[in-house]
Design an enzyme around this catalytic site. Sequence first.
Site, PDB file in Angstrom:
ATOM      1  N   PHE A 127      75.845  79.681 -35.010  1.00  0.00           N
ATOM      2  CA  PHE A 127      75.393  78.301 -35.138  1.00  0.00           C
ATOM      3  C   PHE A 127      75.075  78.013 -36.602  1.00  0.00           C
ATOM      4  O   PHE A 127      74.360  78.773 -37.249  1.00  0.00           O
ATOM      5  CB  PHE A 127      74.155  78.053 -34.267  1.00  0.00           C
ATOM      6  CG  PHE A 127      73.802  76.601 -34.167  1.00  0.00           C
ATOM      7  CD1 PHE A 127      74.651  75.708 -33.543  1.00  0.00           C
ATOM      8  CD2 PHE A 127      72.629  76.123 -34.721  1.00  0.00           C
ATOM      9  CE1 PHE A 127      74.337  74.360 -33.459  1.00  0.00           C
ATOM     10  CE2 PHE A 127      72.305  74.769 -34.641  1.00  0.00           C
ATOM     11  CZ  PHE A 127      73.159  73.890 -34.008  1.00  0.00           C
ATOM     12  N   ARG A 372      82.451  70.123 -24.248  1.00  0.00           N
ATOM     13  CA  ARG A 372      81.495  71.168 -23.874  1.00  0.00           C
ATOM     14  C   ARG A 372      80.672  70.708 -22.674  1.00  0.00           C
ATOM     15  O   ARG A 372      80.104  69.619 -22.686  1.00  0.00           O
ATOM     16  CB  ARG A 372      80.579  71.471 -25.062  1.00  0.00           C
ATOM     17  CG  ARG A 372      79.782  72.748 -24.927  1.00  0.00           C
ATOM     18  CD  ARG A 372      78.992  73.030 -26.188  1.00  0.00           C
ATOM     19  NE  ARG A 372      77.869  72.096 -26.345  1.00  0.00           N
ATOM     20  CZ  ARG A 372      76.748  72.370 -27.007  1.00  0.00           C
ATOM     21  NH1 ARG A 372      76.608  73.543 -27.589  1.00  0.00           N
ATOM     22  NH2 ARG A 372      75.789  71.474 -27.123  1.00  0.00           N
TER      23      ARG A 372
END
Length: 413
Positions: A127, A372
């Site tokens: 991330f 997603r």
Amino acid sequence: MPPLTRAACLALDERDPLASAREQFLLPPDTIYLDGNSLGALPKATPARLDEVTRSEWGHDLIRSWNAHRWVELPRRLGDKIAALIGAAPGEVVVADSTSINLFKVLAAALRLNPGRRVILSERENFPTDLYMAQGLIGLLGEGHELRLVEGEAIPAAIDGETAILMLTHVNYRTGAMHDMDALTAAAHARGALALWDLAHSVGAVPVDLTEAGADFAVGCGYKYLNGGPGAPAFLYVAERHQERFAQPLSGWFGHAEPFAFAPDYRPAAGIARYLCGTPSVLACAALELGIDSVSPHPAAALREKSVALTETFIRAVEQECAGLGLTLISPRDPQRRGSQVSFAHPQGYPVMQALIARGVIGDFRAPDILRFGFAPLYLRFVDAWDAAAALKDVLASGTWDRPEFHRRAAVT
């Protein structure tokens, strides 16, 4: 295998041992919420609790509430509750600040505990904020540290005598791919490195046992599967064996051994409390506590079993109903390597997702082309997985995604 049907999904819901947990949450009618891996749903108990804290504890008892209502204990009390969810001992977790700030604290600690080494090893697809915080810390220290990024499959071989710490997110935010925490922690330790895990996409949906894994540090947020609300406080874990060896650099007054002595010099508190910094946000902590309490009664194994079943159902439904419509599964097909989300790539991923959201199927988009879908096992049903796949088929087959309003980029995707 016979074709999957909506009726079969309804039958799975009737047999679901976690079905009643959905009643804990306020969910809009005619909405299928598949973004709990980004922001969890609102527990029904939270508004009343916030009203109580605001009107009674703050409004009536005022500053006395730090003692009378134990506000001062919130960071450690909530930390112990989260510890029970991630295989940590009492006194090894504290709630504070944001995930990014907590990462800065524990990463600084890790580098000081391994002074002869200069490499922070991470995954190229980690991330971004984790990578940014590492880059910022390296620049601040000015001691020649290096952030070294490799592909996921190359991690074990990349751990070497230069590696100070292995810094990984347990479940990849884009694809949902899940690392083997035990194996990679053991590989780091075998080569003299420490292991730091980001649990943002794990806690509350994927079983985690930091003690069994031998992890050194961990961080995570409270607003995804813990349902603590937007911007909820984060948490950090420091194994007890490391706690007294280093005082983290953000030496605020709540991490002082005697905050109310108001001494001019900093002296770190004992144990996990030294990883606190400033005054905790009481209202945010109150909401987070209700979110944690929505998860904690349910065994991790039961949450994981339903999570796997939901994601398997969704993948099967999408591949059955949307065949030939341009979707590519990018999440691992093996459920043991997948977190509680499913990601598909599509060349027009952004407008497709906006068209879905307009129909009440809320997922999200991640650049460059990823649709997603998160599956929070406490409040999602199997029929939701089917209906979401059916809506996706209609959006793609009809071409409704190609309307101008769906192409306009919003600030948050």
